[in-house]
Motif scaffolding. Structure first.
Motif, PDB file in Angstrom:
ATOM      1  N   CYS A  17      54.073  -9.932  67.539  1.00 43.01           N
ATOM      2  CA  CYS A  17      52.684  -9.849  68.002  1.00 43.01           C
ATOM      3  C   CYS A  17      52.147 -11.210  68.455  1.00 43.01           C
ATOM      4  O   CYS A  17      52.674 -12.265  68.094  1.00 43.01           O
TER       5      CYS A  17
ATOM      6  N   GLU B  60      49.463 -12.698  67.493  1.00 43.20           N
ATOM      7  CA  GLU B  60      48.998 -13.511  66.369  1.00 43.20           C
ATOM      8  C   GLU B  60      50.148 -14.361  65.824  1.00 43.20           C
ATOM      9  O   GLU B  60      49.957 -15.527  65.449  1.00 43.20           O
TER      10      GLU B  60
ATOM     11  N   CYS C 173      47.201  -5.869  63.788  1.00 43.12           N
ATOM     12  CA  CYS C 173      47.943  -4.866  63.018  1.00 43.12           C
ATOM     13  C   CYS C 173      47.985  -5.294  61.549  1.00 43.12           C
ATOM     14  O   CYS C 173      47.631  -6.426  61.192  1.00 43.12           O
TER      15      CYS C 173
ATOM     16  N   CYS D  93      49.965  -8.484  60.845  1.00 41.75           N
ATOM     17  CA  CYS D  93      49.295  -9.704  61.305  1.00 41.75           C
ATOM     18  C   CYS D  93      48.085 -10.042  60.443  1.00 41.75           C
ATOM     19  O   CYS D  93      47.755 -11.216  60.282  1.00 41.75           O
TER      20      CYS D  93
ATOM     21  N   ARG E 187      49.590 -12.017  57.885  1.00 42.42           N
ATOM     22  CA  ARG E 187      49.983 -13.330  58.433  1.00 42.42           C
ATOM     23  C   ARG E 187      48.773 -14.241  58.577  1.00 42.42           C
ATOM     24  O   ARG E 187      48.832 -15.434  58.267  1.00 42.42           O
TER      25      ARG E 187
END
Ligand SMILES: [Zn+2]
Length: 129
Positions: A51, A53, A85, A88, A91
């Motif tokens: 992704c 991010e 998502c 993320c 994260r």
């Protein structure tokens, strides 16, 4: 915030999304005012893509180890607001906190703002308090 939008637009233009045609750009600002960006990177082996991010966080950590997030700007496509998502969100929690601002924007220029705490309450933490 317009600077972050510009960075996210530039990043989104660099997305590698030949399979989904779903281009995402993310810009982040650190607590000390540094800005970084990233785009989604797909792969023919679909699970190997990642992704936007993830790209942005990698740029941040490589350029400024230990930096912490103040703001995140997520630019998707369509008329709705693309939120990070689940993976993320975790994260982002690694480098931010419950008060980190996450602005989700569409191509029409509309924005919806969240805190990371709203998007990921009770984030995983190896040392819960
Ligand atoms: Zn994600």
């Amino acid at each position: 915030m317009s600077d972050l939008r510009t960075l996210a637009e530039q990043a989104r233009a660099c997305a590698h999304a030949p399979y989904s045609q779903f281009h995402v750009g993310v810009a982040i600002e650190t607590l000390d005012g540094q800005c970084f960006s990233g785009a989604n990177m797909e792969n023919a082996s679909y699970p190997e893509g990642w992704c936007a991010e993830t790209s942005a966080l990698a740029h941040m950590q490589m350029a400024s180890p230990g930096a912490r997030l103040a703001r995140v700007y997520v630019l998707g496509q369509g008329e709705g607001f693309l939120t990070p998502c689940g993976g993320c969100r975790q994260r982002l929690a690694e480098f931010g906190d419950a008060d980190t601002q996450v602005v989700c924007a569409n191509l029409a220029g509309q924005e919806k703002s969240f805190t990371l705490g709203q998007l990921l309450p009770a984030a995983f933490d190896l040392d819960p308090t």
